[in-house]
Motif scaffolding. Structure first.
Motif, PDB file in Angstrom:
ATOM      1  N   LEU A 257      -6.625  16.196 -12.341  1.00  0.00           N
ATOM      2  CA  LEU A 257      -7.866  15.438 -12.558  1.00  0.00           C
ATOM      3  C   LEU A 257      -7.697  14.703 -14.020  1.00  0.00           C
ATOM      4  O   LEU A 257      -8.064  13.782 -14.165  1.00  0.00           O
ATOM      5  N   PHE A 258      -7.264  15.732 -14.910  1.00  0.00           N
ATOM      6  CA  PHE A 258      -7.227  15.360 -16.337  1.00  0.00           C
ATOM      7  C   PHE A 258      -6.198  14.531 -16.569  1.00  0.00           C
ATOM      8  O   PHE A 258      -5.093  14.522 -15.816  1.00  0.00           O
ATOM      9  N   ASP A 259      -6.410  13.666 -17.290  1.00  0.00           N
ATOM     10  CA  ASP A 259      -5.394  12.342 -17.540  1.00  0.00           C
ATOM     11  C   ASP A 259      -4.184  12.723 -18.358  1.00  0.00           C
ATOM     12  O   ASP A 259      -4.367  12.569 -19.680  1.00  0.00           O
ATOM     13  N   LYS A 260      -3.330  13.199 -17.439  1.00  0.00           N
ATOM     14  CA  LYS A 260      -1.956  13.686 -18.339  1.00  0.00           C
ATOM     15  C   LYS A 260      -0.940  13.776 -17.317  1.00  0.00           C
ATOM     16  O   LYS A 260      -1.048  13.654 -16.078  1.00  0.00           O
ATOM     17  N   ARG A 261       0.292  13.916 -17.713  1.00  0.00           N
ATOM     18  CA  ARG A 261       1.392  13.791 -16.790  1.00  0.00           C
ATOM     19  C   ARG A 261       1.268  15.340 -16.118  1.00  0.00           C
ATOM     20  O   ARG A 261       1.247  16.201 -16.719  1.00  0.00           O
ATOM     21  N   CYS A 262       1.343  15.435 -14.997  1.00  0.00           N
ATOM     22  CA  CYS A 262       1.383  16.563 -14.000  1.00  0.00           C
ATOM     23  C   CYS A 262       2.549  16.451 -12.901  1.00  0.00           C
ATOM     24  O   CYS A 262       2.391  15.390 -12.025  1.00  0.00           O
ATOM     25  N   TYR A 263       3.422  17.198 -12.852  1.00  0.00           N
ATOM     26  CA  TYR A 263       4.319  17.217 -11.574  1.00  0.00           C
ATOM     27  C   TYR A 263       5.044  15.843 -11.469  1.00  0.00           C
ATOM     28  O   TYR A 263       5.119  15.441 -10.332  1.00  0.00           O
ATOM     29  N   GLY A 264       5.299  15.183 -12.567  1.00  0.00           N
ATOM     30  CA  GLY A 264       5.849  13.942 -12.313  1.00  0.00           C
ATOM     31  C   GLY A 264       4.997  12.734 -12.404  1.00  0.00           C
ATOM     32  O   GLY A 264       5.432  11.509 -12.453  1.00  0.00           O
ATOM     33  N   ASN A 265       3.615  12.949 -12.113  1.00  0.00           N
ATOM     34  CA  ASN A 265       2.778  11.919 -12.265  1.00  0.00           C
ATOM     35  C   ASN A 265       2.268  11.538 -13.449  1.00  0.00           C
ATOM     36  O   ASN A 265       1.924  12.502 -14.574  1.00  0.00           O
ATOM     37  N   LEU A 266       2.461  10.368 -13.886  1.00  0.00           N
ATOM     38  CA  LEU A 266       2.283  10.182 -15.334  1.00  0.00           C
ATOM     39  C   LEU A 266       0.771   9.949 -15.962  1.00  0.00           C
ATOM     40  O   LEU A 266       0.664  10.477 -17.022  1.00  0.00           O
ATOM     41  N   ARG A 267      -0.082   9.932 -14.901  1.00  0.00           N
ATOM     42  CA  ARG A 267      -1.512   9.853 -15.404  1.00  0.00           C
ATOM     43  C   ARG A 267      -2.063  10.731 -14.274  1.00  0.00           C
ATOM     44  O   ARG A 267      -1.886  10.989 -12.989  1.00  0.00           O
ATOM     45  N   GLY A 268      -3.375  11.193 -14.643  1.00  0.00           N
ATOM     46  CA  GLY A 268      -4.272  11.832 -14.033  1.00  0.00           C
ATOM     47  C   GLY A 268      -5.536  11.104 -13.114  1.00  0.00           C
ATOM     48  O   GLY A 268      -5.393   9.876 -13.670  1.00  0.00           O
ATOM     49  N   MET A 269      -6.063  11.630 -12.263  1.00  0.00           N
ATOM     50  CA  MET A 269      -7.082  10.910 -11.458  1.00  0.00           C
ATOM     51  C   MET A 269      -8.175  10.396 -12.152  1.00  0.00           C
ATOM     52  O   MET A 269      -8.816   9.198 -11.675  1.00  0.00           O
TER      53      MET A 269
ATOM     54  N   TYR B  37      -7.344   2.279  -9.985  1.00  0.00           N
ATOM     55  CA  TYR B  37      -6.300   1.382  -9.869  1.00  0.00           C
ATOM     56  C   TYR B  37      -5.886   1.401  -8.312  1.00  0.00           C
ATOM     57  O   TYR B  37      -6.310   2.446  -7.541  1.00  0.00           O
ATOM     58  N   ALA B  38      -5.365   0.144  -8.084  1.00  0.00           N
ATOM     59  CA  ALA B  38      -4.844   0.056  -6.569  1.00  0.00           C
ATOM     60  C   ALA B  38      -3.903   0.799  -6.217  1.00  0.00           C
ATOM     61  O   ALA B  38      -3.538   1.051  -4.955  1.00  0.00           O
ATOM     62  N   SER B  39      -2.635   1.141  -7.057  1.00  0.00           N
ATOM     63  CA  SER B  39      -1.671   1.732  -6.646  1.00  0.00           C
ATOM     64  C   SER B  39      -1.654   3.377  -6.965  1.00  0.00           C
ATOM     65  O   SER B  39      -2.787   3.774  -7.444  1.00  0.00           O
ATOM     66  N   ASP B  40      -0.840   4.036  -6.338  1.00  0.00           N
ATOM     67  CA  ASP B  40      -0.663   5.459  -6.599  1.00  0.00           C
ATOM     68  C   ASP B  40      -0.129   5.848  -7.773  1.00  0.00           C
ATOM     69  O   ASP B  40       0.155   4.847  -8.716  1.00  0.00           O
TER      70      ASP B  40
ATOM     71  N   THR C  61      -8.237   8.794  -1.487  1.00  0.00           N
ATOM     72  CA  THR C  61      -7.687   8.401  -2.629  1.00  0.00           C
ATOM     73  C   THR C  61      -7.051   9.844  -3.104  1.00  0.00           C
ATOM     74  O   THR C  61      -7.602  10.350  -3.963  1.00  0.00           O
ATOM     75  N   ALA C  62      -5.803  10.332  -2.754  1.00  0.00           N
ATOM     76  CA  ALA C  62      -5.260  11.413  -3.022  1.00  0.00           C
ATOM     77  C   ALA C  62      -3.833  11.519  -3.344  1.00  0.00           C
ATOM     78  O   ALA C  62      -3.124  10.803  -2.207  1.00  0.00           O
ATOM     79  N   TYR C  63      -3.193  12.066  -4.137  1.00  0.00           N
ATOM     80  CA  TYR C  63      -1.746  11.693  -4.276  1.00  0.00           C
ATOM     81  C   TYR C  63      -1.110  13.358  -4.716  1.00  0.00           C
ATOM     82  O   TYR C  63      -1.831  14.028  -5.726  1.00  0.00           O
ATOM     83  N   PRO C  64      -0.091  13.700  -4.223  1.00  0.00           N
ATOM     84  CA  PRO C  64       0.419  15.108  -4.645  1.00  0.00           C
ATOM     85  C   PRO C  64       0.685  15.372  -6.089  1.00  0.00           C
ATOM     86  O   PRO C  64       1.382  14.271  -6.479  1.00  0.00           O
ATOM     87  N   GLY C  65       0.410  16.226  -6.306  1.00  0.00           N
ATOM     88  CA  GLY C  65       0.950  16.833  -7.741  1.00  0.00           C
ATOM     89  C   GLY C  65      -0.209  16.210  -8.852  1.00  0.00           C
ATOM     90  O   GLY C  65       0.191  16.575 -10.113  1.00  0.00           O
ATOM     91  N   ILE C  66      -1.197  15.235  -8.565  1.00  0.00           N
ATOM     92  CA  ILE C  66      -1.844  14.839  -9.598  1.00  0.00           C
ATOM     93  C   ILE C  66      -2.856  15.819 -10.043  1.00  0.00           C
ATOM     94  O   ILE C  66      -3.249  16.856  -9.463  1.00  0.00           O
TER      95      ILE C  66
ATOM     96  N   SER D 161       0.937  -1.092  -0.084  1.00  0.00           N
ATOM     97  CA  SER D 161      -0.058   0.078   0.175  1.00  0.00           C
ATOM     98  C   SER D 161       0.836   1.351   0.043  1.00  0.00           C
ATOM     99  O   SER D 161       2.009   1.152   0.497  1.00  0.00           O
ATOM    100  N   CYS D 162       0.409   2.595  -0.452  1.00  0.00           N
ATOM    101  CA  CYS D 162       0.948   3.772  -0.257  1.00  0.00           C
ATOM    102  C   CYS D 162       0.786   4.145   1.033  1.00  0.00           C
ATOM    103  O   CYS D 162       1.799   4.441   1.815  1.00  0.00           O
ATOM    104  N   ALA D 163      -0.341   4.515   1.456  1.00  0.00           N
ATOM    105  CA  ALA D 163      -0.645   5.192   2.901  1.00  0.00           C
ATOM    106  C   ALA D 163      -1.701   4.871   3.400  1.00  0.00           C
ATOM    107  O   ALA D 163      -2.514   5.784   4.307  1.00  0.00           O
TER     108      ALA D 163
END
Length: 428
Positions: free
Chosen positions: A213-225, A231-234, A206-211, A66-68
């Protein structure tokens, strides 16, 4: 709002510069106890991570990584020992407690066994003990995570499954909901304060820094919410190292269906650095709501207006805003006769929309956060202070109580740790 690599509490920063933070006329403690043990020195009854007595909170994958989120179970005896697997991030700070006691903290290590409850633990040897006692664990840092390898109690004792509470809330968000830069991050966020502050409520964040909503890379996150919620992982670098390009789909049947879903997304989308168009944001926000409604058809969904921090204007401060008409417009759309008479739902599995066979009642509400915080409730990194998080959580709790008739059950056990500030010194 970037994904943190090593977030330090204010107290730790103060320690590094040889300063002292005074709280209740005492220096604030951050040197948490070392709990690593050699399990061969103890007589233990050990359970595998898939034991039915263990109640996993939030999203865990098939390897119990798990992440957190957290873990909860009942136990008899005076010992609780947990062994953490190789996918645990070294030095992850966890909070843990038994029954109604305050949170305790320790840094856990990969491939190590930690003694978390012993005869010296507060509340374990009271005159009228609660049997079984309840053990609860939460990860604080949303960039780190743990893997459960086993859970042990004293030889001859047992663990017991604790039934779920009758109501469930989920918060979907970014760093503001994850608690980034708050003193204890995940255990200081408004999202945690909301879930725990309601009392007798299952809560998932279900919350991740930098993400975005739109499905794109944001601040290093490869996908959007819009994508990641399924998905199970962050979306952290740790998750990419573990899963590569094949993250596990989240099995929503593993947890109780949410009765209320709070969505606070768009702050990162509004940053021009991420190049999210207004039309794209509205389109995918609408479809995310439809997807949530498909998974939780009986849930009430609350859309939060965004807070963008404060800026100096003349000799005062003003709160900035983003996507104000867009979010309110989405709320109006889901409450319109057009939608309710012919609701369009989104099926993520087939990436398509379909028409529901039956009209539905309104299920989307709008919560205006404007005015809940002032400029000193936002820290230098544009995130709420601990007090700011408490304000948002408190107002949301009252909103849910009034609008949906939820009873408040939190009447004793600690919610926000290390926020008991007081002064009884008359001369200062």
């Amino acid at each position: 709002m970037k994904v943190p690599t090593c977030l330090l509490s204010l107290a730790v920063i103060a320690h590094l510069v040889h300063a002292t933070i005074w709280q209740n006329d005492q220096a604030r403690t951050t040197d948490y106890p070392v709990t690593v043990i050699d399990p061969s020195q103890y007589e233990l009854q050990t359970y595998a991570p898939n034991a039915t007595e263990l109640s996993y909170k939030g999203r865990w994958d098939s390897k119990f990584i798990s992440c957190a989120p957290g873990l909860k179970f009942g136990f008899t005896g005076e010992y609780v020992v947990i062994t953490f697997g190789p996918y645990t991030t070294n030095a992850t700070l966890i909070g843990y407690r038994i029954d109604g006691q305050d949170w305790q903290f320790t840094n856990v290590t990969a491939n190590a066994t930690h003694l978390l409850v012993s005869p010296s633990t507060a509340g374990i040897n009271i005159t009228t003990p609660i049997t079984p006692s309840t053990f609860e664990l939460r990860v604080t840092n949303w960039a780190y995570g743990i893997q459960i390898a086993s859970v042990s109690v004293s030889k001859g004792e047992r663990i017991v499954r604790i039934p779920n509470f009758d109501r469930t809330i989920e918060v979907i968000g970014d760093s503001l909901s994850a608690g980034q830069y708050a003193t204890l991050e995940g255990l200081a966020s408004y999202a945690y304060g909301l879930g725990a502050g309601l009392g007798n409520t299952e809560y998932t964040i279900t919350a991740y820094p930098g993400i975005c909503l739109f499905d794109k890379r944001c601040y290093g996150n490869l996908r959007g919410m819009f994508y990641q919620w399924y998905y199970a992982s962050d979306v952290s670098g740790r998750a990419i190292e573990i899963y590569g390009d094949n993250p596990e789909l989240w099995d929503f049947s593993k947890q109780p269906a949410a009765d209320i879903v709070v969505i606070n997304l768009g702050t990162n989308d509004a940053n021009s650095a991420n190049n999210v168009t207004t039309s794209g944001y509205v389109s995918q926000y609408t479809k995310l709501i439809e997807g949530v409604h498909t998974v939780y058809p009986n849930a009430q969904i609350i859309l939060l207006s965004l807070w963008e921090g404060f800026g100096a204007v003349g000799n005062t401060y003003e709160q900035a805003n983003a996507f104000v008409p867009e979010i309110y417009g989405i709320y109006e759309y889901f409450n319109s006769k057009e939608y309710l008479d012919q609701p369009v739902l989104y099926d993520h599995a087939t990436n398509s929309t379909y028409i529901s066979e039956h009209p539905t009642k309104p299920f989307v509400s709008y919560f205006n956060t404007t005015g809940l915080m002032q400029h000193n409730d936002i820290g230098p990194q544009y995130h709420p202070t601990d007090v700011g998080h408490v304000k948002v959580a408190s107002h949301l709790i009252q909103y849910i109580k009034i609008k949906f008739g939820w009873i408040l059950y939190a009447t004793g056990p600690e919610v926000q740790h290390d926020t008991l500030y007081w002064n009884d010194m008359a001369n200062y």
